[in-house]
Design an enzyme around this catalytic site. Structure first.
Site: not given
Ligand SMILES: NC(=O)c1ccc[n+]([C@@H]2O[C@H](COP(=O)([O-])OP(=O)(O)OC[C@H]3O[C@@H](n4cnc5c(N)ncnc54)[C@H](OP(=O)(O)O)[C@@H]3O)[C@@H](O)[C@H]2O)c1
Ligand SMILES: *[C@@H]1O[C@H](CO)[C@@H](O)[C@H](O)[C@H]1NC(C)=O
Length: 333
Positions: A17-18, A44, A49, A111
């Site tokens: 998922g995104l 997600d 957010y 959350h």
């Molecule tokens: N339940 C919770 O408490 C909680 C906490 C944290 C996160 N989440 C959920 O999980 C999702 C993902 O976690 P996250 O946003 O913390 O971080 P992540 O998905 O681990 O990392 C995102 C980072 O990686 C980069 N990226 C993505 N694809 C890439 C690729 N193929 N190559 C190189 N870099 C890449 C993105 O930059 P670009 O945008 O430039 O590609 C961004 O800087 C969140 O968006 C949220 O929906 C939930």
């Protein structure tokens, strides 16, 4: 290989998922459009957010363009910490439903196990004059029971938890009429969550991995901190398979049956991140990816490596107060 898992509720959840955290208002339409075109059917979201209105508009537009029906997509959102009291949960839920322009949510997640004081619908981080978060003592079981009522209205298909430890998960399992289908936790090759995964499998709870790439863009990143993108073990596997490090980290979760929600605002990354169903990691690869030095990234220590208090430049503070009775990260898993 299947591209989705069946939840205990009986509903299917797509494995990739995104993630939408940190997608800026002007990035949402591009990211969601690129994701739907690349085959994403799972998004997600969360009230906190701050972009659910934009996500709702972008989803509606992209679904219309591709002729997708509501049942073709899987939408997760989350009740925020200030809405934990039983009379507040439906208000938070209704707000997400309205903002996302939906008539039901596929997966509604608590959350965090900790509640914050509710100072009105616009105050997400209630603080004292000295800047400390004001917590509430609402028990997460009270919140859960209000979430169960949402399932009974038919406006929500499955329920989940996030950032709960194994003991707290068991507590909810033992005191629920609608059991949690999903536990969403931080997981990536530096935090493989093997014990928690086994614990959840024994209880038929599906683990979902957030920050699967190690959350590359968080505001409080310390300089010199390790990144999965610099890890020599990951690099070697990626080079052998002619895949990117991101694809190896995402495939690692998918191959364990873990739904994974990488965030990206970059269309080429978005396409790359779902293109993980045409290769396989070997048993040795999987073992190596589960054995790297561990570190939790989302909730770093309060002091940096020079023992200075850390400041979040974007004001988004994750609950770090280890003194709260429901603080989840004292347990080994
Ligand atoms: N339940 C919770 O408490 C909680 C906490 C944290 C996160 N989440 C959920 O999980 C999702 C993902 O976690 P996250 O946003 O913390 O971080 P992540 O998905 O681990 O990392 C995102 C980072 O990686 C980069 N990226 C993505 N694809 C890439 C690729 N193929 N190559 C190189 N870099 C890449 C993105 O930059 P670009 O945008 O430039 O590609 C961004 O800087 C969140 O968006 C949220 O929906 C939930
Ligand atoms: C939420 O929406 C439902 C259905 O539209 C309504 O019955 C309920 O009163 C609303 N609850 C709150 C707290 O706004």
């Amino acid at each position: 290989m299947d591209m989705s898992v069946t939840l205990p509720s009986g509903h299917a959840m797509p494995l990739v998922g995104l993630g939408t955290w940190k997608l800026k208002a002007d990035e949402v339409a591009g990211a969601i459009g690129a994701a739907v075109d690349a085959g994403y059917r799972h998004f997600d979201c969360a009230l906190i957010y701050g972009n659910e209105k934009e996500v709702g508009v972008a989803l509606r537009e992209a679904m219309q363009r591709l002729g997708l029906k509501r049942e073709d997509v899987f939408i997760t959102t989350k009740v925020w910490n200030t809405f934990h009291a039983k009379e507040d949960v439906a208000e938070c839920f209704n707000r997400s439903l309205t903002d996302l322009q939906l008539d039901y949510i596929d997966l509604y997640i608590m959350h965090w196990p900790l509640g914050f004081q509710n100072l009105g619908p616009t105050v997400m981080f209630p603080r004292t004059e000295t800047g400390d978060i004001v917590y509430s003592d609402v028990h997460y079981l009270e919140t859960w029971s209000a979430m169960e009522d949402l399932v009974k209205t038919g406006k929500c298909k499955s329920l989940g938890l996030s950032n709960f430890n194994s003991k707290q998960l068991d507590d909810v399992l033992q005191h629920s009429t609608v059991p949690p289908s999903v536990l969403q936790v931080e997981s990536h090759p530096f935090l493989p969550q093997v014990e928690l995964l086994n614990f959840c499998r024994e209880r038929s709870v599906v683990v979902s991995a957030y920050s699967p790439l190690g959350c590359g863009d968080r505001a409080w990143k310390l300089s010199g901190e390790p990144s999965i993108f610099d890890d020599p073990g990951l690099l070697k596997i990626a080079q052998r398979l002619r895949k990117s490090i991101a694809q190896v980290a995402i495939r690692y979760q998918v191959q364990r049956g873990i739904p994974v929600i990488p965030k990206s605002a970059t269309p080429s990354h978005i396409q790359e991140n779902i293109n993980v169903f045409d290769f396989e990691l070997s048993e040795d690869d999987m073992a190596l990816l589960s054995s790297l030095p561990r570190r939790r990234i989302l909730v770093p220590p309060k002091k940096d490596k020079d023992n200075k208090p850390m400041v979040d430049s974007d004001g988004l503070v994750i609950p770090r107060d280890g003194s709260h009775p429901y603080y989840p990260f004292h347990e080994p898993f």
